[in-house]
Write an enzyme that holds these catalytic residues in place. Structure first.
Site, PDB file in Angstrom:
ATOM      1  N   SER A   1       0.827  -1.208   0.000  1.00 37.77           N
ATOM      2  CA  SER A   1       0.000   0.000   0.000  1.00 37.77           C
ATOM      3  C   SER A   1       0.859   1.254   0.000  1.00 37.77           C
ATOM      4  O   SER A   1       1.965   1.261   0.528  1.00 37.77           O
ATOM      5  CB  SER A   1      -0.899  -0.012   1.252  1.00 37.77           C
TER       6      SER A   1
ATOM      7  N   ALA B   1      16.294  22.938  32.070  1.00 39.93           N
ATOM      8  CA  ALA B   1      16.925  24.047  31.340  1.00 39.93           C
ATOM      9  C   ALA B   1      16.091  25.324  31.410  1.00 39.93           C
ATOM     10  O   ALA B   1      16.616  26.420  31.197  1.00 39.93           O
ATOM     11  CB  ALA B   1      17.136  23.660  29.876  1.00 39.93           C
ATOM     12  N   GLY B   2      14.798  25.182  31.718  1.00 42.46           N
ATOM     13  CA  GLY B   2      13.966  26.380  31.830  1.00 42.46           C
ATOM     14  C   GLY B   2      12.831  26.453  30.845  1.00 42.46           C
ATOM     15  O   GLY B   2      12.144  27.473  30.763  1.00 42.46           O
TER      16      GLY B   2
ATOM     17  N   PRO C   1       4.818  20.526  30.307  1.00 43.62           N
ATOM     18  CA  PRO C   1       3.644  20.014  31.034  1.00 43.62           C
ATOM     19  C   PRO C   1       3.932  18.631  31.622  1.00 43.62           C
ATOM     20  O   PRO C   1       4.971  18.028  31.332  1.00 43.62           O
ATOM     21  CB  PRO C   1       2.572  19.929  29.943  1.00 43.62           C
TER      22      PRO C   1
ATOM     23  N   HIS D   1       6.936   6.525  13.563  1.00 42.60           N
ATOM     24  CA  HIS D   1       7.979   7.271  12.859  1.00 42.60           C
ATOM     25  C   HIS D   1       9.294   6.489  12.876  1.00 42.60           C
ATOM     26  O   HIS D   1       9.628   5.855  13.874  1.00 42.60           O
ATOM     27  CB  HIS D   1       8.200   8.640  13.504  1.00 42.60           C
TER      28      HIS D   1
END
Length: 1121
Positions: free
Chosen positions: A260, A802-803, A807, A780
């Site tokens: 496909s 790192a800042g 979330p 992926h």
């Protein structure tokens, strides 16, 4: 997926077959594979060395550190090997977190050697080239080779020399072994390149006085290079990771995937689990798995999989029925849930794919109810409302609990509902219909700037500014780890930074797209181009963004498209050079070339200095080719987006191909004008989900790019984050990272060093991977962690430290984006403005028809054949069934001509008629015409047509006329003698009576053959008997007035239609009336005419000229003026 692990046996087979080295490689092809079904007598016959040599035995199932786990039997004879295997073969064992059964073992000759003769060598691929690692102390206790080994980087397109190996890798090797090792390592590297390996490790590599011995080997190859390496690879079997069984259903889906153009993936994790998924999109599938695991469902998650790339209804049906079959094999005390999820599709027709799923649900409705399955659906994209409606309807008609949600519901909210962590809404709000291109369904009235030519967050005079919103209280706990941003200082010097960026010599452009960007599209992708033009139009561009198309398989021509309400022509060129020469203003190429041709076409494109940006859509380009593209692009200063991407979008300016989906989604996500938030993602489907999230939580998208899911995307996260940092219109940045690779750490470094000062909201998907007991390759190609630092969990923590704003889960991503945005508004960095409606764009007729919004009388109607589905259908019967039932030509003719499945004897009679009418020699008019045409040099069709045009009442066309005459006479009650007298009185010939050659004394054997068959098989022959009575009368007057073959077939066919039980009397008469019977003669005689044509061509006959002596010239003797 590209890099796939192969068994040790396969890897050694490749090495022994194809390595080219002066080093004496010993024990070539000396290995034997053992399973529970092995016949030891046969094995020793095939490998007699098993009886004479000391042996080593070990499992060959992708298990690391077998020696330390006690899984290698050393220095045994054959009986010792068999005894060793008794305790291990088909026994369950634990390796790390994975439990599995030891099924496959490898036996090899034992190599006696000293410890100092063991070495370690490894080659692995990275973005910048291939790393060769060598350590002079190999074996079980090699330890941390990354820290110990000598390393050498061989750049992309560079070669490895023996001198480099000696000077940089073999510094601690005894002099007497340097030559042999250098030659072997160079040969190994060339093998690694030629056969598209991505990883190749030998430990230990033993070098003795006898030569080189490859003891243990682990390897991965780039599976996407199959079309290049098939001749050398053969049929490669990719074993599953240890601890996960290889299921036939996985192989079935892999086979569907290979056949496909779409992507279909399935991995079974726990067939007894209660949580099953059927997710659209490589990125979305990972997000759903993450959310299930975050909510405690890891031990009940049954599968991982995805379908994407616009699979057909049949392909989706096959995929869905496989999953439904698996999940209804054993019951679960708590029932089961099926999550049919997905992001907002860019180009997949959601309703079409859902039709396949609905078919599967209907087929499995019994087992689904028996196993108490509840289904949760969330989807968006083209025609998703119809898809959700159909899905909801099937729930009502089957009684299966099906809960459906659209884009108004957060993508992963259904997971919480399915697992009982959040309530199920009774009536979710309905989004605007796909058809309503002008309806803003976001629910927000005041957003974009009054002028769409300006950036949405452009600074304004104080008296123009709308009051800043108050920032939301209660920042998510995840953001507590972030330092307080000095938001105002973060944007100081934007202009200077951009100026500096554009002044750097040789640097790639900071601005990829503008309202004046012009592109060339490679490939005949008319739907994608029309989507780009519609986007241009609603963005109020002055001109279309597509200047030309390139398609090598046709000549230069023009293709028609719509620009708003009017039609325009876009030139299509056969070659790239002409397109570039005639359109010097173009600086972007969008390549829809296939995975096989994308490399060559992209390399060609980079020869033209006018091109600054290339988007490569194709998925499955071999990694080695992608790295060459990246190297060339870096040299030329070209930005590559992709491969394996949908592209990118710059609202109000430009979009690549199908990015952003259809117009309804573009309008709903306000992509027709710029916002203040720029994002970069790997996934194309998830980029559209980000469009949705950002439009609902902020003033919208400034620019968004999907860099692609491959291991080596043409441009990286950091490339685009730095562009956004240097772009004044961008006020905050969103990054959707992913498991695999280390690119996100560059963002961490950029934040720490102060190069990135704008707020960055980042989340890496794939956090579930660390919870699985065995390795899972996600949708992926690049979504696979090769070391701890590449896991999503590690990268999220590093970004948090790192800042960046990180979330706690994807569920909270929108909340964090909203919080950061609200802070920027509160500080006056972003000034929301009033929305201005975009121009109207008419809907395409084909899409409006697809949505059921319009109707139009069809130009044609057909009731005999349908080619639109997965397989051809003749009068309701699939072509596979036609062959399965062995219907033959007569059966097919019955379906196509009479829309009936005729009895077997009727099919045989039709075939006999075709056989007896096939030819009657070269003298008849039709054959004569065909021959004359053929000899005049005409083609087959012309010659055949010439012959067919002679068919009529006088030649061959008597079937219908005979059937009509005899039927009318018989039905009106005329006696045969009365019929003959009536025809004589009217001066009319009886059609089907008479023959030039045959007579009652010299009968036509064709008629006799047919008569015998009809009398034996037909239920009744009333009309034939009537015709034979007429023949008795006519032949008494003249012996050649016989019932000829045309007449016989005509009357016998009427008997067939009237008595076979498949037709009413009216239907039978109608078929005679409309000329069906003459079709028998036309079809049959066409075979003969074609035979005569081929015969004349084969005999090489010249132009025919009729002889004078066969013409009677009867001109008048005197002519008067």
């Amino acid at each position: 997926m590209s890099a796939k692990a192969i068994s040790e046996q396969t890897g050694k087979e490749f090495l022994y077959k194809y390595i080219c080295t002066s080093a004496a490689v010993q024990n070539r092809f000396k290995y034997a594979s053992v399973t529970a079904d092995t016949d030891w007598d046969r094995l020793t016959q095939d490998h007699p060395w098993l009886l004479t040599e000391r042996l080593v035995v070990k499992p060959d199932q992708l298990i690391k550190r077998r020696g330390k786990l006690g899984l290698v039997g050393v220095n045994l004879d054959l009986s010792g090997v068999q005894e060793w295997l008794k305790a291990r073969l088909m026994r369950e064992t634990t390796v790390g977190k994975a439990k599995g059964v030891l099924k496959n073992f490898l036996i090899e000759p034992f190599v006696a050697h000293k410890q100092e003769e063991e070495f370690y060598v490894c080659i692995y691929a990275t973005r910048e080239g291939d790393h060769v690692l060598f350590h002079h102390e190999g074996g079980v206790d090699v330890g941390d080779v990354d820290a110990k080994a000598q390393k050498l980087l061989v750049g992309v397109d560079e070669k490895l020399s023996e001198d480099e190996v000696k000077s940089q890798l073999l510094t601690h090797v005894p002099p007497d072994k340097k030559e042999i090792l250098a030659s072997f390592i160079v040969g190994l590297f060339n093998l690694y390149e030629d056969l598209y390996f991505t990883y190749l490790e030998i430990n230990p590599l033993v070098v003795t006085a006898d030569g080189v011995f490859v003891l243990d080997m682990a390897a991965k190859i780039d599976a996407t290079a199959d079309y290049i390496c098939k001749a050398k690879w053969g049929d490669v079997e990719f074993p599953p990771p240890f601890g996960r069984e290889a299921y036939p259903e996985e192989a079935y889906i892999a086979d569907l995937d290979a056949k496909s153009g779409a992507s279909l993936k399935l991995t079974l994790l726990n067939p007894s689990g209660r949580i099953w998924t059927m997710v659209a999109g490589g990125g979305a599938s990972v997000v759903y798995s993450d959310t299930i695991c975050d909510l405690g469902g890891v031990n009940e998650l049954a599968n991982y999989g995805e379908y994407s790339g616009a699979p057909s209804e049949q392909q989706t049906y096959d995929y869905a029925k496989t999953i439904l079959s698996l999940m209804t094999r054993e019951k679960h005390p708590d029932g089961k849930v099926l999550i049919i999820g997905g992001s907002i599709a860019n180009f997949t027709n959601v309703a079409a794919t859902f039709k396949g799923i609905v078919r599967a649900i209907k087929d499995y409705q019994g087992p689904l109810k028996e196993h108490e399955v509840t289904i949760f659906v969330r989807r968006g994209g083209p025609n998703y409302q119809e898809g959700l409606r159909v899905m909801g309807e099937v729930g009502k008609t089957t009684g299966i609990p099906i809960h459906v949600f659209g884009t108004e519901t957060h993508m992963t909210a259904i997971v919480g509902m399915a697992l009982g962590h959040r309530p199920i809404p009774n009536q979710p709000p309905m989004a605007a219909h796909t058809a309503n291109f002008l309806l803003n369904s976001s629910g927000s009235a005041s957003t974009p700037a009054p002028s769409r030519t300006a950036s949405f967050s452009e600074p304004r005079a104080a008296n123009d500014a709308t009051p800043a919103k108050k920032s939301k209280p209660g920042v998510p706990p995840a953001t507590a780890h972030c330092p307080t941003w000095s938001l105002k200082s973060a944007f100081a010097g934007d202009t200077q930074e951009q100026q500096a960026s554009s002044d750097r010599a040789g640097a790639k452009a900071t601005t990829l797209f503008s309202k004046h960007t012009k592109s060339i599209v490679w490939g005949m992708q008319t739907r994608a181009v029309q989507g780009m033009l519609d986007f241009d139009y609603i963005c109020s561009r002055d001109e279309p963004s597509v200047a030309a198309m390139v398609y090598p398989f046709t000549g230069d021509h023009k293709q028609k498209f719509y620009w708003g309400h009017k039609e325009i022509l876009i030139p299509v060129y056969k070659n790239m050079g002409d397109a570039m020469k005639k359109h010097p203003e173009v600086d972007v190429l969008i390549s829809f070339a296939s995975l096989r041709s994308a490399f060559d076409s992209t390399m060609e494109t980079m020869q033209y200095p006018q091109i600054h940006t290339i988007a490569i859509i194709a998925e499955g380009i071999p990694e080695a080719q992608t790295r060459k593209l990246i190297k060339k692009a870096d040299e030329k200063g070209v930005t590559i987006i992709g491969p394996a991407t949908v592209g990118g979008i710059k609202p109000g300016c430009f979009k690549i191909g199908n990015t952003g989906g259809m117009l309804d989604n573009i309008l709903a996500s306000k992509l027709y004008r710029p916002g203040s938030v720029a994002y970069v993602s790997r996934s194309g489907g998830m980029s559209n989900e980000l469009n949705n999230i950002i439009s609902r939580t902020t003033d919208g998208v400034f620019e968004g790019v999907a860099i692609g899911g491959d291991r080596y995307p043409g441009s990286t996260f950091m490339d685009h984050v730095l562009r956004y940092q240097d772009t004044p219109g961008v006020k905050m940045i969103v990054v959707l990272g992913e498991i695999g690779g280390t690119e996100e750490y560059r963002i961490c470094q950029g934040i720490k060093e102060g190069r990135i000062t704008k707020p960055v909201v980042c989340w890496c998907i794939g956090t579930c991977a660390t919870m699985f007991s065995s390795e899972v390759q996600f949708g992926h190609a690049g979504a696979c962690a090769n070391q701890a630092s590449e896991t999503a969990v590690a990268k999220n923590q590093a970004l948090r430290d790192a800042g960046a704003y990180v979330p706690k889960s994807f569920d909270e991503l929108g909340d964090v984006i909203r919080t950061v945005y609200d802070d920027l508004v509160a500080n006056g960095i972003i000034v929301p403005a009033q929305e201005v409606p975009p121009p109207t764009v008419p809907m395409d007729y084909s899409w409006a028809r697809e949505l059921g919004l319009i109707r139009k009388p069809a130009s044609f109607m057909t009731s005999i054949c349908d080619e639109r589905g997965q397989e051809l259908i003749y009068a309701g019967m699939p072509i596979t069934e036609v062959f399965k039932e062995e219907m033959g030509l007569g059966g097919v003719l019955g379906l196509l001509w009479f829309q009936r499945r005729l009895p077997r004897y009727a099919c045989q009679f039709i075939e006999m008629c075709l056989m007896v009418t096939a030819d009657h020699g070269p003298a008849v008019s039709g054959a004569h015409n065909t021959i004359v045409c053929a000899r005049a040099g005409k083609d087959l069709i012309s010659s055949l047509t010439s012959g067919l045009l002679t068919i009529g009442d006088r030649f061959g066309g008597a079937l219908d006329a005979a059937a009509k005459q005899f039927s009318k006479a018989f039905d009106s009650g005329l006696l045969p003698m009365e019929f003959v007298n009536k025809m004589k009185k009217e001066g009319r010939l009886i059609m089907g009576i008479g023959h030039r050659v045959k007579s009652i004394n010299n009968p036509d054997m064709r008629v006799q053959i047919l008569k015998d068959f009809v009398k034996q098989h037909f239920p009744a022959t009333q009309l034939l008997d009537y015709a034979l009575d007429v023949e008795k009368i006519t032949t008494s007057k003249k012996p050649n007035l016989i019932l000829n073959v045309d007449g016989f077939i005509g009357v016998a066919f009427v008997d067939l239609l009237r008595t076979c039980g498949g037709f009413t009397r009216d239907e039978a008469d109608e078929f005679v009336e409309i000329g069906a019977l003459n079709g028998i003669f036309v079809l049959g005689r066409s075979m003969g005419f074609i035979g005569h044509y081929l015969d004349q061509k084969r005999l090489k006959q010249g132009l025919y000229r009729h002889p004078w002596d066969d013409i009677s010239y009867v001109l008048p003797e005197h002519m008067s003026m």
